[in-house]
Design a protein around this motif. Sequence first.
Motif, PDB file in Angstrom:
ATOM      1  N   VAL A   1       0.853  -1.188   0.000  1.00 30.45           N
ATOM      2  CA  VAL A   1       0.000   0.000   0.000  1.00 30.45           C
ATOM      3  C   VAL A   1       0.889   1.239   0.000  1.00 30.45           C
ATOM      4  CG1 VAL A   1      -1.788   1.273   1.247  1.00 30.45           C
ATOM      5  CG2 VAL A   1      -1.760  -1.241   1.301  1.00 30.45           C
ATOM      6  N   PRO A   2       0.816   2.090  -1.027  1.00 30.42           N
ATOM      7  CA  PRO A   2       1.626   3.321  -1.057  1.00 30.42           C
ATOM      8  C   PRO A   2       1.216   4.277   0.058  1.00 30.42           C
ATOM      9  CG  PRO A   2       0.750   2.789  -3.234  1.00 30.42           C
ATOM     10  CD  PRO A   2       0.036   1.912  -2.257  1.00 30.42           C
ATOM     11  N   TYR A   3       2.171   5.056   0.540  1.00 28.79           N
ATOM     12  CA  TYR A   3       1.920   6.057   1.575  1.00 28.79           C
ATOM     13  C   TYR A   3       0.967   7.149   1.069  1.00 28.79           C
ATOM     14  CZ  TYR A   3       5.279   4.991   5.340  1.00 28.79           C
ATOM     15  OH  TYR A   3       5.922   4.445   6.406  1.00 28.79           O
ATOM     16  N   GLU A   4       0.294   7.783   2.061  1.00 25.96           N
ATOM     17  CA  GLU A   4      -0.544   8.958   1.796  1.00 25.96           C
ATOM     18  C   GLU A   4       0.171  10.170   2.376  1.00 25.96           C
ATOM     19  OE1 GLU A   4      -4.289   9.508   1.178  1.00 25.96           O
ATOM     20  OE2 GLU A   4      -4.063   7.826  -0.180  1.00 25.96           O
ATOM     21  N   GLY A   5       0.824  10.973   1.545  1.00 20.56           N
ATOM     22  CA  GLY A   5       1.556  12.127   2.052  1.00 20.56           C
ATOM     23  C   GLY A   5       2.883  11.722   2.670  1.00 20.56           C
ATOM     24  N   ASP A   6       3.450  12.618   3.506  1.00 17.62           N
ATOM     25  CA  ASP A   6       4.756  12.335   4.110  1.00 17.62           C
ATOM     26  C   ASP A   6       4.824  12.765   5.574  1.00 17.62           C
ATOM     27  OD1 ASP A   6       4.747  15.050   3.848  1.00 17.62           O
ATOM     28  OD2 ASP A   6       6.583  15.183   2.658  1.00 17.62           O
ATOM     29  N   ASN A   7       3.673  12.726   6.266  1.00 17.18           N
ATOM     30  CA  ASN A   7       3.717  13.073   7.685  1.00 17.18           C
ATOM     31  C   ASN A   7       4.148  11.859   8.517  1.00 17.18           C
ATOM     32  OD1 ASN A   7       1.352  11.466   8.440  1.00 17.18           O
ATOM     33  ND2 ASN A   7       0.173  12.982   7.299  1.00 17.18           N
ATOM     34  N   ASP A   8       4.165  12.008   9.830  1.00 16.49           N
ATOM     35  CA  ASP A   8       4.688  10.963  10.712  1.00 16.49           C
ATOM     36  C   ASP A   8       3.851   9.691  10.743  1.00 16.49           C
ATOM     37  OD1 ASP A   8       6.805  12.537  11.332  1.00 16.49           O
ATOM     38  OD2 ASP A   8       6.097  13.141  13.319  1.00 16.49           O
ATOM     39  N   ARG A   9       2.615   9.751  10.187  1.00 21.13           N
ATOM     40  CA  ARG A   9       1.729   8.592  10.202  1.00 21.13           C
ATOM     41  C   ARG A   9       1.176   8.300   8.805  1.00 21.13           C
ATOM     42  NH1 ARG A   9      -2.866  10.039  12.901  1.00 21.13           N
ATOM     43  NH2 ARG A   9      -3.483   7.850  13.128  1.00 21.13           N
ATOM     44  N   ALA A  10       1.934   8.658   7.790  1.00 19.56           N
ATOM     45  CA  ALA A  10       1.452   8.532   6.417  1.00 19.56           C
ATOM     46  C   ALA A  10       1.137   7.087   6.040  1.00 19.56           C
ATOM     47  CB  ALA A  10       2.481   9.107   5.446  1.00 19.56           C
ATOM     48  N   GLY A  11       1.966   6.147   6.471  1.00 15.96           N
ATOM     49  CA  GLY A  11       1.709   4.744   6.175  1.00 15.96           C
ATOM     50  C   GLY A  11       0.495   4.223   6.907  1.00 15.96           C
ATOM     51  N   GLU A  12       0.383   4.575   8.172  1.00 17.18           N
ATOM     52  CA  GLU A  12      -0.762   4.161   8.984  1.00 17.18           C
ATOM     53  C   GLU A  12      -2.071   4.694   8.404  1.00 17.18           C
ATOM     54  OE1 GLU A  12      -2.543   5.073  13.452  1.00 17.18           O
ATOM     55  OE2 GLU A  12      -0.380   5.263  13.100  1.00 17.18           O
ATOM     56  N   LEU A  13      -2.065   5.956   7.972  1.00 18.97           N
ATOM     57  CA  LEU A  13      -3.260   6.561   7.399  1.00 18.97           C
ATOM     58  C   LEU A  13      -3.643   5.905   6.071  1.00 18.97           C
ATOM     59  CD1 LEU A  13      -2.559  10.345   8.138  1.00 18.97           C
ATOM     60  CD2 LEU A  13      -4.165   8.819   9.322  1.00 18.97           C
ATOM     61  N   ALA A  14      -2.643   5.517   5.285  1.00 16.88           N
ATOM     62  CA  ALA A  14      -2.925   4.845   4.020  1.00 16.88           C
ATOM     63  C   ALA A  14      -3.612   3.504   4.261  1.00 16.88           C
ATOM     64  CB  ALA A  14      -1.631   4.649   3.236  1.00 16.88           C
ATOM     65  N   LEU A  15      -3.184   2.778   5.286  1.00 20.61           N
ATOM     66  CA  LEU A  15      -3.786   1.479   5.598  1.00 20.61           C
ATOM     67  C   LEU A  15      -5.207   1.623   6.122  1.00 20.61           C
ATOM     68  CD1 LEU A  15      -0.844  -0.437   7.331  1.00 20.61           C
ATOM     69  CD2 LEU A  15      -1.781  -0.832   5.052  1.00 20.61           C
ATOM     70  N   ALA A  16      -5.494   2.773   6.749  1.00 16.78           N
ATOM     71  CA  ALA A  16      -6.811   2.989   7.354  1.00 16.78           C
ATOM     72  C   ALA A  16      -7.888   3.360   6.340  1.00 16.78           C
ATOM     73  CB  ALA A  16      -6.716   4.080   8.419  1.00 16.78           C
ATOM     74  N   ARG A  17      -7.494   3.663   5.118  1.00 22.98           N
ATOM     75  CA  ARG A  17      -8.474   4.051   4.102  1.00 22.98           C
ATOM     76  C   ARG A  17      -9.386   2.886   3.747  1.00 22.98           C
ATOM     77  NH1 ARG A  17      -6.119   7.166  -1.022  1.00 22.98           N
ATOM     78  NH2 ARG A  17      -8.160   6.409  -1.676  1.00 22.98           N
ATOM     79  N   ASN A  18     -10.632   3.207   3.399  1.00 21.77           N
ATOM     80  CA  ASN A  18     -11.579   2.183   2.973  1.00 21.77           C
ATOM     81  C   ASN A  18     -11.246   1.662   1.577  1.00 21.77           C
ATOM     82  OD1 ASN A  18     -13.125   2.337   5.336  1.00 21.77           O
ATOM     83  ND2 ASN A  18     -14.312   4.070   4.536  1.00 21.77           N
ATOM     84  N   ASP A  19     -10.730   2.547   0.728  1.00 20.38           N
ATOM     85  CA  ASP A  19     -10.390   2.161  -0.642  1.00 20.38           C
ATOM     86  C   ASP A  19      -8.878   2.018  -0.793  1.00 20.38           C
ATOM     87  OD1 ASP A  19     -10.025   4.854  -0.200  1.00 20.38           O
ATOM     88  OD2 ASP A  19     -10.467   5.449  -2.274  1.00 20.38           O
TER      89      ASP A  19
END
Length: 227
Positions: A126-144
Amino acid sequence: MFRHYFYRSIVALMTTTAMILRSVSSFGASAPRYNYFAIGSNMLPETMEALRQIDLSYSNSTAAVLTDYRLAFDISMGQSAAASVRYEPGSVVHGVLHSLTSDQFASLSLSEGVPLAYLWERCSVVPYEGDNDRAGELALARNDVELIPAFVLTSRWGRESVYKESRIHKDRPTGRAYLNILQRGAAYWKLDRSYQISLTKVRTTASFDGSELLLKQAQFFNKFKGT
């Protein structure tokens, strides 16, 4: 006996590489691109460019997350161990997704000793969403969640097919110099802060592993190419 084993190993290496190049998925349709998820020293651009001879200026690269695997240290480097991944449901590994040409992917396979030292494992990241401190975690939390098919380097113990066996196979300490390269790569790509902290807790050994020296030597000799 040694010569027979050597020739069999070379044949296996060439066969495996050819099979991978035929089967790996690509980012684009115009020319084949091969998706490689780096989790160890190859996260650091200097390693890819100096040791693997891969110019990342011609590559699409992004931070990404691999689910149901964990970071493992089970590739022997003498007194220490190099990184791979091991299948473990519920765990995650952060790293860098590189889109490589066929020549680059073949070069990477050869330089990493596939299939003698490492094996390729099919995966989806899963590619990262942005480049903040939790970008990977936020990408995994997406519904899509966007899943990108890729290949990751592992040991024989790391594959999903040997999960039950791998649970009894213990990791080994890694070299401090080698771990430093992983940490620099993680910082360069701004991997999640929590993951960077987890790298500081990896078991290390004081034994000399030569990682930094090898990288500096490669960078030095590459300066004189074409001069």
